[in-house]
Scaffold this motif. Structure first.
Motif, PDB file in Angstrom:
ATOM      1  N   LEU A   1      31.011  38.767  33.758  1.00  0.00           N
ATOM      2  CA  LEU A   1      30.744  38.340  35.130  1.00  0.00           C
ATOM      3  C   LEU A   1      32.038  38.373  35.923  1.00  0.00           C
ATOM      4  N   ILE A   2      32.011  39.095  37.031  1.00  0.00           N
ATOM      5  CA  ILE A   2      33.188  39.248  37.893  1.00  0.00           C
ATOM      6  C   ILE A   2      32.865  38.652  39.255  1.00  0.00           C
ATOM      7  N   VAL A   3      33.698  37.731  39.709  1.00  0.00           N
ATOM      8  CA  VAL A   3      33.477  37.031  40.975  1.00  0.00           C
ATOM      9  C   VAL A   3      34.488  37.517  42.003  1.00  0.00           C
ATOM     10  N   THR A   4      34.005  37.881  43.178  1.00  0.00           N
ATOM     11  CA  THR A   4      34.889  38.319  44.260  1.00  0.00           C
ATOM     12  C   THR A   4      34.524  37.585  45.541  1.00  0.00           C
ATOM     13  N   HIS A   5      35.487  37.507  46.438  1.00  0.00           N
ATOM     14  CA  HIS A   5      35.212  36.942  47.770  1.00  0.00           C
ATOM     15  C   HIS A   5      34.553  38.029  48.615  1.00  0.00           C
ATOM     16  N   LEU A   6      33.512  37.660  49.339  1.00  0.00           N
ATOM     17  CA  LEU A   6      32.823  38.629  50.188  1.00  0.00           C
ATOM     18  C   LEU A   6      32.277  37.947  51.431  1.00  0.00           C
ATOM     19  N   ASP A   7      32.702  38.429  52.580  1.00  0.00           N
ATOM     20  CA  ASP A   7      32.098  38.078  53.870  1.00  0.00           C
ATOM     21  C   ASP A   7      31.265  39.275  54.279  1.00  0.00           C
ATOM     22  N   VAL A   8      29.946  39.157  54.183  1.00  0.00           N
ATOM     23  CA  VAL A   8      29.087  40.325  54.382  1.00  0.00           C
ATOM     24  C   VAL A   8      29.143  40.856  55.807  1.00  0.00           C
ATOM     25  N   THR A   9      29.620  40.057  56.757  1.00  0.00           N
ATOM     26  CA  THR A   9      29.675  40.510  58.144  1.00  0.00           C
ATOM     27  C   THR A   9      30.914  41.353  58.435  1.00  0.00           C
ATOM     28  N   ASP A  10      31.798  41.493  57.448  1.00  0.00           N
ATOM     29  CA  ASP A  10      33.073  42.194  57.612  1.00  0.00           C
ATOM     30  C   ASP A  10      33.067  43.471  56.775  1.00  0.00           C
ATOM     31  N   PRO A  11      33.090  44.636  57.404  1.00  0.00           N
ATOM     32  CA  PRO A  11      33.052  45.883  56.617  1.00  0.00           C
ATOM     33  C   PRO A  11      34.226  46.036  55.667  1.00  0.00           C
ATOM     34  N   GLU A  12      35.401  45.561  56.061  1.00  0.00           N
ATOM     35  CA  GLU A  12      36.560  45.651  55.169  1.00  0.00           C
ATOM     36  C   GLU A  12      36.391  44.756  53.950  1.00  0.00           C
ATOM     37  N   SER A  13      35.745  43.604  54.132  1.00  0.00           N
ATOM     38  CA  SER A  13      35.480  42.723  52.998  1.00  0.00           C
ATOM     39  C   SER A  13      34.522  43.379  52.016  1.00  0.00           C
ATOM     40  N   TRP A  14      33.514  44.080  52.525  1.00  0.00           N
ATOM     41  CA  TRP A  14      32.601  44.835  51.648  1.00  0.00           C
ATOM     42  C   TRP A  14      33.368  45.895  50.862  1.00  0.00           C
ATOM     43  N   ASP A  15      34.189  46.663  51.557  1.00  0.00           N
ATOM     44  CA  ASP A  15      34.934  47.734  50.886  1.00  0.00           C
ATOM     45  C   ASP A  15      35.824  47.169  49.783  1.00  0.00           C
ATOM     46  N   LYS A  16      36.498  46.062  50.079  1.00  0.00           N
ATOM     47  CA  LYS A  16      37.410  45.465  49.101  1.00  0.00           C
ATOM     48  C   LYS A  16      36.650  44.916  47.902  1.00  0.00           C
ATOM     49  N   ALA A  17      35.556  44.195  48.154  1.00  0.00           N
ATOM     50  CA  ALA A  17      34.794  43.581  47.057  1.00  0.00           C
ATOM     51  C   ALA A  17      34.212  44.629  46.119  1.00  0.00           C
ATOM     52  N   LEU A  18      33.639  45.676  46.679  1.00  0.00           N
ATOM     53  CA  LEU A  18      33.048  46.713  45.831  1.00  0.00           C
ATOM     54  C   LEU A  18      34.117  47.527  45.108  1.00  0.00           C
ATOM     55  N   ALA A  19      35.260  47.723  45.761  1.00  0.00           N
ATOM     56  CA  ALA A  19      36.354  48.430  45.092  1.00  0.00           C
ATOM     57  C   ALA A  19      36.866  47.622  43.904  1.00  0.00           C
ATOM     58  N   GLU A  20      36.972  46.290  44.080  1.00  0.00           N
ATOM     59  CA  GLU A  20      37.421  45.430  42.981  1.00  0.00           C
ATOM     60  C   GLU A  20      36.437  45.472  41.814  1.00  0.00           C
ATOM     61  N   PHE A  21      35.147  45.408  42.136  1.00  0.00           N
ATOM     62  CA  PHE A  21      34.152  45.409  41.056  1.00  0.00           C
ATOM     63  C   PHE A  21      34.094  46.750  40.345  1.00  0.00           C
ATOM     64  N   THR A  22      34.037  47.833  41.114  1.00  0.00           N
ATOM     65  CA  THR A  22      33.885  49.155  40.495  1.00  0.00           C
ATOM     66  C   THR A  22      35.170  49.638  39.821  1.00  0.00           C
ATOM     67  N   ALA A  23      36.279  48.931  40.035  1.00  0.00           N
ATOM     68  CA  ALA A  23      37.482  49.227  39.257  1.00  0.00           C
ATOM     69  C   ALA A  23      37.247  48.949  37.772  1.00  0.00           C
ATOM     70  N   HIS A  24      36.243  48.118  37.480  1.00  0.00           N
ATOM     71  CA  HIS A  24      35.885  47.803  36.091  1.00  0.00           C
ATOM     72  C   HIS A  24      34.781  48.715  35.548  1.00  0.00           C
ATOM     73  N   THR A  25      34.244  49.609  36.404  1.00  0.00           N
ATOM     74  CA  THR A  25      33.063  50.386  36.009  1.00  0.00           C
ATOM     75  C   THR A  25      33.273  51.884  36.089  1.00  0.00           C
ATOM     76  N   GLY A  26      34.493  52.315  36.344  1.00  0.00           N
ATOM     77  CA  GLY A  26      34.732  53.743  36.495  1.00  0.00           C
ATOM     78  C   GLY A  26      34.147  54.293  37.778  1.00  0.00           C
ATOM     79  N   GLY A  27      34.001  53.432  38.787  1.00  0.00           N
ATOM     80  CA  GLY A  27      33.497  53.886  40.081  1.00  0.00           C
ATOM     81  C   GLY A  27      31.988  53.970  40.178  1.00  0.00           C
ATOM     82  N   GLU A  28      31.283  53.484  39.161  1.00  0.00           N
ATOM     83  CA  GLU A  28      29.822  53.548  39.180  1.00  0.00           C
ATOM     84  C   GLU A  28      29.209  52.194  39.499  1.00  0.00           C
ATOM     85  N   LEU A  29      27.981  52.246  40.047  1.00  0.00           N
ATOM     86  CA  LEU A  29      27.231  51.038  40.376  1.00  0.00           C
ATOM     87  C   LEU A  29      25.755  51.361  40.224  1.00  0.00           C
TER      88      LEU A  29
END
Length: 252
Positions: free
Chosen positions: A45-73
């Protein structure tokens, strides 16, 4: 190991969904503006900060998560949402803007940000959390109800737009579940009660991304309990005046 990222995953339906997919052996990411102390020390389980109203926050959160998945989701669960209740004419414009920012803009930004990761993953899904209030507009929660009609419309549009990318797009449409969202004065809460658990909604999310056959794979909109499934079927087939009358009795 399959991978899911859940917005608004710190509590309520988001938390139940995270726990469901963890129990099935998935790698789970949750993003939220709220802390999730229950998640500390949980494996996969990986926890990240995410403000869904902020596009940069989305980009950062998904980049952090997919860094553990080889870029897949495998799945983005667009779960984050809020509610306001009461007569629309009396509502604070700032609260109206907030519900649109989270339920409409936030959900859309999530889909946009996740597309490249979903496209890179065979058999991927976008799951949007809608509501049974999107069957026929609900008085007393008009802005919330309208925002969920948007969710259904986006689901239908992207189910066609993203088909060529191999991404299946669906939504889940529960009636009232036992979360803070149901802590409102809407008449349908009083008349129908709050009968769904967060675990039941999580099970519906699981079902939506694990279709058992080609017929189920063709579904776009998933109910959760018997009542919301009946509402959806009735809303699809009943004339507008009948659907309006039923809604008036239940929610008026």
């Amino acid at each position: 190991m399959r991978k899911i990222f859940i917005s608004g995953g710190a509590q309520g339906i988001g938390r139940a969904t995270a726990e469901k997919f963890l129990s099935e052996g998935w790698l789970v990411g949750i993003g939220d503006v709220q802390p999730a102390p229950w998640a500390e020390g949980i494996e996969n389980l990986i926890v990240t900060h995410l403000d869904v109203t902020d596009p940069e926050s989305w980009d950062k959160a998904l980049a952090e998560f997919t860094a553990h998945t080889g870029g897949e989701l495998d799945v983005l669960d667009n779960n984050a949402g809020i509610i306001i209740d009461g007569p629309l004419a009396d509502e604070d414009p700032a609260r109206i803007q907030k519900i649109i920012d989270v339920n409409v803009t936030g959900l859309t930004l999530g889909a946009r940000a996740a597309h490249k990761y979903l496209k890179a993953t065979p058999g991927s899904h976008l799951v949007n959390i809608s509501s049974a209030s999107a069957v026929f507009g609900q008085p007393g929660i008009a802005a919330y109800s309208a925002s969920k009609f948007y969710v259904n419309g986006l689901t239908e549009a992207l189910s066609l737009e993203w088909e060529k990318d191999g991404i299946r797009v669906v939504d889940v449409m529960p009636l009232w579940a036992k979360t803070p969202v149901a802590d409102v004065s809407a008449a349908s809460v009083r008349k129908l009660g709050v009968n769904l658990t967060t675990e039941q909604v999580a099970d519906a999310v699981w079902e939506s991304v694990n279709p058992k056959n080609r017929w189920q794979r063709g579904r776009l909109h998933y109910g959760v309990g018997i009542v919301d499934k009946l509402f959806y079927v009735a809303g699809q087939w009943a004339p507008d005046r009948v659907a309006r009358l039923v809604t008036k009795i239940v929610a008026g």
